[in-house]
Design a protein around this motif. Structure first.
Motif, PDB file in Angstrom:
ATOM      1  N   UNK A  36       0.769  -1.222   0.097  1.00 20.26           N
ATOM      2  CA  UNK A  36      -0.080   0.004  -0.017  1.00 20.26           C
ATOM      3  C   UNK A  36       0.889   1.385   0.007  1.00 20.26           C
ATOM      4  N   UNK A  37       2.167   1.241   0.577  1.00 19.23           N
ATOM      5  CA  UNK A  37       2.911   2.550   0.877  1.00 19.23           C
ATOM      6  C   UNK A  37       3.349   2.618  -0.491  1.00 19.23           C
ATOM      7  N   UNK A  38       3.956   1.659  -1.225  1.00 17.66           N
ATOM      8  CA  UNK A  38       4.413   1.827  -2.545  1.00 17.66           C
ATOM      9  C   UNK A  38       3.293   2.373  -3.625  1.00 17.66           C
ATOM     10  N   UNK A  39       2.299   1.856  -3.352  1.00 19.60           N
ATOM     11  CA  UNK A  39       1.061   2.192  -4.334  1.00 19.60           C
ATOM     12  C   UNK A  39       0.814   3.743  -3.788  1.00 19.60           C
ATOM     13  N   UNK A  40       0.903   4.090  -2.778  1.00 19.47           N
ATOM     14  CA  UNK A  40       0.563   5.474  -2.502  1.00 19.47           C
ATOM     15  C   UNK A  40       1.769   6.416  -2.648  1.00 19.47           C
ATOM     16  N   UNK A  41       2.964   5.975  -3.258  1.00 19.27           N
ATOM     17  CA  UNK A  41       3.992   6.731  -3.661  1.00 19.27           C
ATOM     18  C   UNK A  41       4.522   7.464  -2.066  1.00 19.27           C
ATOM     19  N   UNK A  42       4.408   6.466  -1.172  1.00 21.39           N
ATOM     20  CA  UNK A  42       5.068   7.080   0.242  1.00 21.39           C
ATOM     21  C   UNK A  42       6.622   7.188   0.031  1.00 21.39           C
ATOM     22  N   UNK A  43       7.277   7.844   1.030  1.00 23.79           N
ATOM     23  CA  UNK A  43       8.521   7.996   1.125  1.00 23.79           C
ATOM     24  C   UNK A  43       9.172   6.740   0.710  1.00 23.79           C
ATOM     25  N   UNK A  44      10.396   6.869   0.009  1.00 22.42           N
ATOM     26  CA  UNK A  44      11.070   5.439  -0.357  1.00 22.42           C
ATOM     27  C   UNK A  44      11.925   5.046   0.847  1.00 22.42           C
TER      28      UNK A  44
END
Length: 97
Positions: A36-44
């Motif tokens: 979900x984090x990756x899908x939401x473009x959260x900080x790497x």
């Protein structure tokens, strides 16, 4: 995923197995969160921290499973001179490491 070739059968303590499954469920939950984090473009950096937590959880689970296997399954295999079970475990350890 492939399983060992040995025909030996063994049973694990239900309480230990429940703890292991709970740990795995938590790791799966963390991994779903990473997705979900990756899908939401959260900080790497945050994603990497969460991935590290998942890897650590899986590594700890692996150590528990190895310990359980040595304590019960391999001890039983040695008592019964089950060379196949011992060889399968060696192969599994080599793949895991």
């Amino acid at each position: 995923m492939s399983q060992g070739t040995s025909e030996h059968s063994h049973h694990h303590d239900p309480n230990v197995k429940k703890k292991q499954l709970n740990r795995l469920s938590r790791a799966i939950g963390h991994l779903q969160y990473v997705k979900k984090m990756i899908d939401s473009d959260e900080d790497c950096s945050d994603v990497l921290i969460q991935l590290s937590a998942v890897e650590s959880a899986l590594h700890s689970l692996g150590k528990e499973i190895i310990n359980e296997h040595i304590t019960h399954c391999i001890a039983h295999a040695i008592e019964n001179n089950d060379e196949d079970a011992i060889e399968d475990f060696k192969k599994s350890i080599n793949r895991y490491l």
